[in-house]
Design a protein around this motif. Structure first.
Motif, PDB file in Angstrom:
ATOM      1  N   ILE A   1       0.843  -1.205   0.000  1.00 39.31           N
ATOM      2  CA  ILE A   1       0.000   0.000   0.000  1.00 39.31           C
ATOM      3  C   ILE A   1       0.878   1.255   0.000  1.00 39.31           C
ATOM      4  O   ILE A   1       0.762   2.145   0.836  1.00 39.31           O
ATOM      5  CB  ILE A   1      -0.994   0.001   1.185  1.00 39.31           C
ATOM      6  CG1 ILE A   1      -1.664  -1.375   1.327  1.00 39.31           C
ATOM      7  CG2 ILE A   1      -2.071   1.072   1.000  1.00 39.31           C
ATOM      8  CD1 ILE A   1      -2.616  -1.490   2.490  1.00 39.31           C
TER       9      ILE A   1
ATOM     10  N   ILE B   1      -0.941   5.073  -3.105  1.00 40.52           N
ATOM     11  CA  ILE B   1      -2.291   5.379  -2.636  1.00 40.52           C
ATOM     12  C   ILE B   1      -2.571   6.864  -2.794  1.00 40.52           C
ATOM     13  O   ILE B   1      -1.686   7.708  -2.627  1.00 40.52           O
ATOM     14  CB  ILE B   1      -2.477   4.944  -1.160  1.00 40.52           C
ATOM     15  CG1 ILE B   1      -3.916   5.199  -0.704  1.00 40.52           C
ATOM     16  CG2 ILE B   1      -1.454   5.586  -0.248  1.00 40.52           C
ATOM     17  CD1 ILE B   1      -4.232   4.593   0.637  1.00 40.52           C
TER      18      ILE B   1
ATOM     19  N   ASP C   1      -2.674   2.716  -7.188  1.00 36.39           N
ATOM     20  CA  ASP C   1      -3.207   1.361  -6.983  1.00 36.39           C
ATOM     21  C   ASP C   1      -4.331   1.352  -5.957  1.00 36.39           C
ATOM     22  O   ASP C   1      -5.263   0.546  -6.044  1.00 36.39           O
ATOM     23  CB  ASP C   1      -2.089   0.422  -6.520  1.00 36.39           C
ATOM     24  CG  ASP C   1      -1.128   0.070  -7.638  1.00 36.39           C
ATOM     25  OD1 ASP C   1      -0.579   1.007  -8.248  1.00 36.39           O
ATOM     26  OD2 ASP C   1      -0.923  -1.125  -7.898  1.00 36.39           O
ATOM     27  N   TRP C   2      -4.225   2.217  -4.955  1.00 40.00           N
ATOM     28  CA  TRP C   2      -5.193   2.245  -3.868  1.00 40.00           C
ATOM     29  C   TRP C   2      -5.859   3.612  -3.804  1.00 40.00           C
ATOM     30  O   TRP C   2      -5.212   4.637  -4.007  1.00 40.00           O
ATOM     31  CB  TRP C   2      -4.524   1.929  -2.532  1.00 40.00           C
ATOM     32  CG  TRP C   2      -3.976   0.530  -2.462  1.00 40.00           C
ATOM     33  CD1 TRP C   2      -2.724   0.131  -2.778  1.00 40.00           C
ATOM     34  CD2 TRP C   2      -4.686  -0.635  -2.052  1.00 40.00           C
ATOM     35  NE1 TRP C   2      -2.578  -1.213  -2.618  1.00 40.00           N
ATOM     36  CE2 TRP C   2      -3.785  -1.732  -2.150  1.00 40.00           C
ATOM     37  CE3 TRP C   2      -5.981  -0.891  -1.621  1.00 40.00           C
ATOM     38  CZ2 TRP C   2      -4.136  -3.029  -1.832  1.00 40.00           C
ATOM     39  CZ3 TRP C   2      -6.340  -2.182  -1.292  1.00 40.00           C
ATOM     40  CH2 TRP C   2      -5.431  -3.239  -1.400  1.00 40.00           C
TER      41      TRP C   2
ATOM     42  N   SER D   1      -9.679   1.387  -0.863  1.00 40.78           N
ATOM     43  CA  SER D   1     -10.132   0.388  -1.832  1.00 40.78           C
ATOM     44  C   SER D   1      -9.065   0.165  -2.890  1.00 40.78           C
ATOM     45  O   SER D   1      -8.357   1.102  -3.281  1.00 40.78           O
ATOM     46  CB  SER D   1     -11.425   0.851  -2.514  1.00 40.78           C
ATOM     47  OG  SER D   1     -12.453   1.042  -1.574  1.00 40.78           O
ATOM     48  N   HIS D   2      -8.983  -1.078  -3.336  1.00 42.13           N
ATOM     49  CA  HIS D   2      -8.106  -1.343  -4.465  1.00 42.13           C
ATOM     50  C   HIS D   2      -8.811  -0.846  -5.728  1.00 42.13           C
ATOM     51  O   HIS D   2      -9.949  -1.230  -6.017  1.00 42.13           O
ATOM     52  CB  HIS D   2      -7.812  -2.841  -4.575  1.00 42.13           C
ATOM     53  CG  HIS D   2      -6.680  -3.155  -5.497  1.00 42.13           C
ATOM     54  ND1 HIS D   2      -6.877  -3.468  -6.825  1.00 42.13           N
ATOM     55  CD2 HIS D   2      -5.334  -3.158  -5.298  1.00 42.13           C
ATOM     56  CE1 HIS D   2      -5.702  -3.682  -7.401  1.00 42.13           C
ATOM     57  NE2 HIS D   2      -4.741  -3.496  -6.491  1.00 42.13           N
TER      58      HIS D   2
END
Length: 646
Positions: free
Chosen positions: A411, A414, A422-423, A461-462
């Protein structure tokens, strides 16, 4: 006969020799008389020795306990008179010795009415004979079931004979019967050893008004060996080989068969363990049992199962709650059709230290639990009904896993805006709902609700949907820990899986439970695994990570070290196996690896970014061994370090 000495009165007169000769003549006469008396005495002695007649009793002197008797005759006459008076005549006169005989020790239980001393003797003879007969039924202390009139013909009810044998000895031999020993219930005795021969068969049946379910009751501190326990009842609820609350039991070389309940439930098992401890099930066979061949519920500890056999061998661990937990279960050897590890608690682990070694498992239904597998092949892993609960499990090569479908497992990438990270965060960094920390013990962590603020429901969230196949199984793996202050709700509800169809519309969703601990407590950093099974029509999943159920606020916090999502692979496919090295970022010995520099980092990071180094897991000629950040920011400026010569 007395010899009288002869006194010589004549003077020895040498002058007158006649007087001298007269003296010798008289002596010779006396000796002749004496010789005759000796011959007479010798004759009397010879006659007495040859005689068969006893000495007259009145001529034999007596000295003994009969007062006033001078000779044997008087003593005998006195005793004879006493016996005639007291025993034969029935006199009320009570001799002290006879009274004592007729009133024996209180521990002696007479088998007949005692009216006279002889009754005691006869009763003791009878009881001794019965005890001797019982003793003859045993060999070296073993009670033989057939010597207690057990027929073993498959028809006669041998329950009473079996119970009699169990009462007679703690060591019982059950010889191989002609057909079977038919019992309405087998109830073991604490501390016994029961041995059969070539799996001596016992058929168990329900006798109306007599039998008490379960039909097979085993006892603590006991060994059962080489016995075939077969239930004749096809539909009997709660029937089982019962080990509830039992300890220190060995079943060796036994067969457990036919414990069935078909009209409902089914609530019948081969062996049923509840709060059982120190149980060894060694080289036993199981056939045709309804719900499971071996079932363990709560409170079972130190259970060993070695080389179990059966055409549909089924092992079930399903504690109804976390306390008391199932602990230290060792399974070694055996081909299992089904193994179920089914936890039901969201507050604590209820299966601890379960291990399988050198086994084949056709289907593992996994819902939490601390488990390890060694030298074992698992042909399928299924998600059972109910909640998806993660647990600490080490598959040890029993199955293989494809590469993680999540690239940014740490993570790093982000953002709460944009379309390339990605996040995706649900809050901006200024809300202080997320923080990256460098924990002295656990290393780099991404924390949701780091200050445990009340009334918060924070999530990330992904961004991309992860492609899945409805015909396959997957594992969701997260290394994390959590803290649950008082007031926390939906403890452990930390990953939501949304199942999507080809149009990316939601089919269904479920919460996966991680980091179980009671309210007011916390969990240690652990790597936990949950099994994910896409429903029919599902082509992708979307993941959301949260400190609690996203519809409810809670002061709980979630600290994540890594998260990954893998396809479970049962058939070896070389280009899909062990591809963990291809994930975007992952953890290895506390180093942070990345196959390329991250696209973004949280602006609220609390670590010194200028000291951060990312290691390249796949260095190649012309590339770099590491990346270092030069300017913090989102994504910041990264430069390759350690150029690798071509």
């Amino acid at each position: 006969m007395i010899f009288n000495r002869r006194v010589i009165t004549k003077f020895l007169d040498l002058v007158n020799l006649k007087n001298h000769n007269d003296n010798f003549t008289e002596i010779q006469s006396d000796l002749t008389d004496h010789e005759g008396r000796i011959a007479g005495a010798q004759s009397d002695i010879t006659t007495h020795k040859a005689s068969t007649a006893a000495h007259p009793a009145e001529h034999v002197t007596y000295s003994g306990g009969v007062a006033g008797a001078a000779n044997i005759q008087e003593a005998v006459d006195f005793v004879d008179e006493r016996l005639d008076t007291i025993i034969v005549g029935g006199s009320e006169e009570k001799d002290p010795e006879l009274t004592d005989i007729k009133t024996p020790d209180p521990s002696y239980t007479p088998g007949r009415s005692i009216a006279a001393a002889g009754d005691v003797v006869r009763d003791m003879q009878k009881q001794f004979g019965e005890q001797l007969a019982e003793t003859e039924k045993r060999t070296d202390g073993w009670a033989n079931l057939t010597e207690f009139d057990a027929a073993g013909d498959g028809t006669t009810n041998d329950t009473a004979s079996t119970n009699e044998a169990f009462a007679a000895s703690k060591a019982v031999i059950i010889p191989r019967p002609a057909i079977s020993y038919r019992l309405s219930k087998f109830q073991g005795v604490t501390g016994q050893t029961v041995k059969g021969f070539s799996k001596s068969r016992i058929d168990l049946f329900k006798e109306t008004g007599v039998s008490v379910v379960p039909l097979l009751g085993l006892s603590s501190d006991s060994t059962y060996e080489d016995i075939h326990f077969n239930s004749l009842e096809e539909d009997l609820e709660w029937n089982r080989g019962d080990l509830t609350n039992k300890s220190n039991v060995i079943l060796r070389n036994c067969k457990i068969e036919g414990f069935r309940h078909t009209s409902g439930g089914p609530n019948a098992w081969g062996l049923y363990l509840d709060k059982s401890s120190n149980i060894t099930i060694d080289n036993c066979d199981f056939e045709n049992n309804s719900q499971a061949d071996i079932a363990l519920v709560e409170g079972c500890k130190n259970i060993t199962i070695n080389n179990a056999r059966g055409s549909n061998l089924h092992l079930n661990l399903e504690p109804n709650g976390p306390d008391p937990s199932i602990e230290n279960i060792s399974v070694r050897g055996g081909h299992y059709k089904k193994v179920e590890l089914l936890e039901n608690s969201v507050l604590a682990y209820s299966i601890k230290n379960f291990s399988m070694d050198s086994c084949v498992v056709e289907n593992l239904l996994y819902r939490g639990g601390s488990a390890s597998f060694r030298n074992t092949i698992i042909k399928k892993i299924s998600k059972p009904f109910g909640l998806a609960i993660a647990g600490v499990v080490d598959f040890g090569g029993a199955v293989s896993f494809g590469k993680s479908l999540i690239q940014d497992t740490k993570i790093f990438n982000i953002s709460n805006t944009g379309t390339v990270s990605d996040w995706l965060a649900g809050y901006t960094s200024t809300n202080e709902m997320y923080r990256r920390i460098d924990d002295p013990r656990d290393g780099l962590l991404f924390v949701i609700n780091p200050d445990n603020k009340a009334g918060q429901s924070a999530s990330i969230s992904h961004r991309a949907a992860l492609p899945v196949d409805e015909n396959k199984e997957y594992t969701l793996v997260m290394t994390s820990k959590a803290k649950y202050p008082i007031g926390s709700v939906f403890v452990g509800y930390q990953v939501n899986v949304s199942y999507r169809n080809a149009s990316d519309a939601a089919i269904s969703n479920e919460w996966v439970i991680f980091n179980r601990a009671p309210v007011g407590g916390s969990s240690d950093l652990n790597t936990e695994t949950a099994v994910i099974k896409p429903p029919a029509g599902c082509t992708s999943v979307r993941l959301t990570l949260s400190n609690t159920n996203t519809s409810t606020n809670s002061p709980s916090s979630l600290s994540i070290k890594s998260i990954s999502f893998h396809e479970i692979i049962y058939t070896a496919v070389p280009d899909q196996l062990n591809e963990v090295n291809k994930v975007h970022i992952y953890n290895d010995n506390q180093k942070i690896y990345a196959s390329e520099p991250p696209n973004a980092l949280p602006a609220s990071t609390t670590i010194g970014l200028k000291t951060m180094v990312l290691y390249n897991p796949n260095p190649v000629a012309g590339g770099y061994s590491t990346w270092e950040i030069i300017t913090s920011g989102n994504p910041g400026t990264w430069k390759g370090v350690g150029a690798i010569a071509p």
